[in-house]
Design an enzyme around this catalytic site. Structure first.
Site, PDB file in Angstrom:
ATOM      1  NE  ARG A  54      -2.169   1.663   3.467  1.00 33.98           N
ATOM      2  CZ  ARG A  54      -2.005   1.015   4.622  1.00 33.98           C
ATOM      3  NH1 ARG A  54      -2.562  -0.164   4.805  1.00 33.98           N
ATOM      4  NH2 ARG A  54      -1.288   1.516   5.593  1.00 33.98           N
ATOM      5  CE1 TYR A 106     -17.808  10.919 -16.413  1.00 39.64           C
ATOM      6  CE2 TYR A 106     -16.619  10.963 -14.331  1.00 39.64           C
ATOM      7  CZ  TYR A 106     -17.395  10.290 -15.266  1.00 39.64           C
ATOM      8  OH  TYR A 106     -17.747   8.984 -15.030  1.00 39.64           O
ATOM      9  CG  ASP A 178      -9.793  15.520 -15.571  1.00 39.60           C
ATOM     10  OD1 ASP A 178      -9.134  14.924 -16.441  1.00 39.60           O
ATOM     11  OD2 ASP A 178     -10.739  14.999 -14.945  1.00 39.60           O
ATOM     12  CE  LYS A 203     -12.883   7.484 -19.400  1.00 41.39           C
ATOM     13  NZ  LYS A 203     -12.950   7.439 -17.995  1.00 41.39           N
TER      14      LYS A 203
HETATM   15  N1  PLP Z   1     -12.234  12.883 -15.571  1.00 37.84           N
HETATM   16  C1  PLP Z   1     -12.782  12.872 -16.803  1.00 37.84           C
HETATM   17  C2  PLP Z   1     -12.576  14.063 -17.696  1.00 37.84           C
HETATM   18  C3  PLP Z   1     -13.525  11.780 -17.236  1.00 37.84           C
HETATM   19  O1  PLP Z   1     -14.067  11.798 -18.460  1.00 37.84           O
HETATM   20  C4  PLP Z   1     -13.701  10.675 -16.359  1.00 37.84           C
HETATM   21  C5  PLP Z   1     -14.484   9.510 -16.771  1.00 37.84           C
HETATM   22  O2  PLP Z   1     -15.076   9.471 -17.816  1.00 37.84           O
HETATM   23  C6  PLP Z   1     -13.134  10.733 -15.084  1.00 37.84           C
HETATM   24  C7  PLP Z   1     -12.387  11.841 -14.719  1.00 37.84           C
HETATM   25  C8  PLP Z   1     -13.306   9.601 -14.116  1.00 37.84           C
HETATM   26  O3  PLP Z   1     -12.443   8.549 -14.426  1.00 37.84           O
HETATM   27  P1  PLP Z   1     -12.678   7.027 -13.995  1.00 37.84           P
HETATM   28  O4  PLP Z   1     -13.864   6.529 -14.763  1.00 37.84           O
HETATM   29  O5  PLP Z   1     -11.380   6.358 -14.329  1.00 37.84           O
HETATM   30  O6  PLP Z   1     -12.943   7.024 -12.527  1.00 37.84           O
END
Ligand code: PLP
Length: 388
Positions: A54, A106, A178, A203
Site C-alpha cells: 500500500r 464530467y 484534469d 482513457k
Molecule cells: N475525468 C474525466 C474528464 C472523465 O471523463 C472521467 C471519466 O469518464 C473521469 C475523470 C473519471 O475517471 P474514472 O472513470 O477512471 O474514474
C-alpha cells in the site's frame, strides 16, 4: 536503466522506453510485474526500498515516474480510478475551504464534489471558467483549489489555464487540471503554471479499454510527498497489474494520439457539412470559438468531439441504432471508436436543469475516435445519419 530513462530525453522516448530493460535479475526487456503485497526486510529494523504494497510498489511506481516525467512534474500517485484521483486531491481540503470547479465538468466529478463538500465541510462553486468575470467573482480568500477540465467533457470547451493560474495566485489557491481528454502528449498543464494534473488513466493513457485507473501528478516535490502520504493513509492506490497494463498502453501514447486526432479532425469537418447536424464541438475547427486558445495552449486538438443532431432525441436513437463501427458505450480514449449520449449516460446524474443550463442538450452525441480506418468511420456516421 536504459537511455530512455535519462532526464533530458524527449517525451516520445520517455513514453516508449522509460524503465525498459531495467530488470537486474534476468535482463527482461519488459519491466516485470511485482504482484507481491509485502516485501522481506533486509534485517531487523532495516527495510528494503519497498516494505508494504500500500505504501509503494515497483510496478506502480514505474508507471508513476513515467507519467510524472511526461507531465513535467516532481512526483505522482497512481490511484484505482480517475474518480479516486480527484478524491485524493479533495482529501487535502479542510473544513471552511472553498473549491471552484467547472460548471460543465464530467458528471462523476460533479457528483463527487457535491458529496464530498457536503460531508467534509468545504464549499464548492461550479463556474463557467471561460468567463473571466464569473471566475473572478467566484474567488474568495478561502479558495484553496481551482479544478479545471480542459477541454471539458462533453462540450469540448477550452479554458485558458495560464489565466486561471494567474487568478488563483491572487488568493494563493492551487490549480489542478484534469488532463484526461488530451494526455501529456497534447497538453502539459504544469508547464502553464498548474500545481496538479489529474488523469483518468482509464482513457487515452492506457488506451485499450481494459483498465480502470487514475493518477495525480504534482508540480513540486512537497505536494507530491503530501499526496503520496495521504494515498497511503486512505489506501487510494492502483493495483500492480493495472499499472503494468497502463504503462504498456502508454508506450504507444504518442502515435495513437497523432493518428486518432487526425481522424477526429476529418470526422469533425465531415459532420460540420451534414444537414442533420446542428453544430459540432471540436476545437480543431477554425470556426470553433476556442480554436485560437486551443492552438496556443495545446499541441493538438485531440480525438474527442461532440455534436448535436437537428432533430432531437428520436433522431439520436435512430442514429445510434444504425451505427456498426462506433459502439454505444461509456468511456473514451481507447483504440476503438465509441459513441455516447451524455444526457442519458455520463451526465445523467447532473439532472436535466443543470445540463440545460450549461448546454448539454438531449440531442448531443459524443464521439471518442479510435484507430479504425478513417473512411470507414465516415461511412459509418453517414449510414447512421441516413434519412435524418
Ligand atoms: N475525468 C474525466 C474528464 C472523465 O471523463 C472521467 C471519466 O469518464 C473521469 C475523470 C473519471 O475517471 P474514472 O472513470 O477512471 O474514474
Amino acid at each position: 536503466m536504459r537511455d530512455g530513462s535519462r532526464r533530458n530525453r524527449s517525451p516520445e522516448t520517455i513514453a516508449a522506453s522509460y524503465g525498459v530493460a531495467s530488470d537486474v535479475a534476468y535482463g527482461a526487456i519488459s519491466p516485470p510485474i511485482y504482484l507481491s503485497s509485502t516485501f522481506e526486510f533486509e534485517q531487523f529494523e532495516i527495510p528494503r526500498p519497498y516494505d508494504y504494497g500500500r505504501v509503494g510498489n515497483p510496478s506502480r511506481d514505474l508507471l508513476g515516474e513515467t507519467l510524472a516525467r511526461l507531465e513535467g512534474g516532481a512526483g505522482s500517485v497512481i490511484t484505482s480510478s480517475g474518480m479516486s484521483a480527484v478524491d485524493l486531491l479533495l482529501g487535502q481540503m479542510k473544513p471552511g475551504d472553498h473549491v471552484i470547479a467547472p460548471h460543465d465538468c464530467y458528471g462523476g466529478t460533479m457528483r463527487l464534489l457535491k458529496a464530498r463538500s457536503a460531508r467534509c465541510g468545504f464549499a464548492v462553486n461550479f463556474v463557467d471558467q471561460s468567463n473571466d468575470v464569473d471566475l473572478y467573482s467566484a474567488l474568495k480568500p478561502e479558495t484553496s483549489l481551482i479544478l479545471v477540465e480542459s477541454p471539458s467533457n462533453p462540450l469540448m470547451r477550452v479554458v485558458d489555464i495560464a489565466k486561471v493560474v494567474e487568478l488563483a495566485r491572487t488568493v494563493e489557491a492551487a490549480v489542478a487540471v484534469d488532463n484526461t481528454f488530451l494526455s501529456p502528449a497534447l497538453q502539459q498543464p504544469l508547464a502553464l503554471g498548474a500545481d496538479y494534473v489529474i488523469h483518468s488513466t482509464t482513457k487515452f493513457l492506457n488506451g485499450h479499454s481494459d483498465v480502470i485507473g487514475g493518477a495525480v501528478v504534482a508540480a513540486d516535490s512537497d505536494r507530491a510527498l503530501e499526496l503520496r502520504t495521504w494515498a497511503n493513509v486512505v489506501g487510494s492506490i492502483g493495483a500492480p497489474f493495472d499499472a503494468w497494463l497502463t504503462l504498456r498502453g502508454m508506450r504507444t501514447l504518442f502515435p495513437r494520439m497523432e493518428r486518432q486526432q487526425r481522424t477526429a479532425m476529418q470526422l469533425a469537418n465531415w459532420l460540420l457539412e451534414h444537414s442533420a447536424v446542428k453544430g459540432v464541438n471540436y476545437p480543431g475547427l477554425p470556426s470553433n470559438p476556442y480554436h485560437a486558445l486551443a492552438a496556443r495552449q495545446q499541441k493538438g486538438f485531440g480525438a474527442m468531439l461532440s455534436f448535436e443532431l437537428a432533430d432531437g432525441v428520436e433522431a439520436v436513437k435512430a442514429f445510434l441504432d444504425r451505427l456498426q463501427i462506433f459502439t454505444l458505450a461509456e468511456s473514451l480514449g481507447g483504440i476503438e471508436s465509441l459513441v455516447s449520449h451524455p444526457a442519458t449516460m455520463t451526465h445523467v446524474d447532473m439532472g436535466e436543469d443543470a445540463r440545460r443550463s450549461v448546454g448539454i442538450s438531449n440531442s448531443l452525441v459524443r464521439l471518442s475516435v479510435g484507430l479504425e480506418d478513417a473512411e470507414e468511420l465516415v461511412a459509418d456516421l453517414a449510414d447512421g445519419l441516413r434519412e435524418l
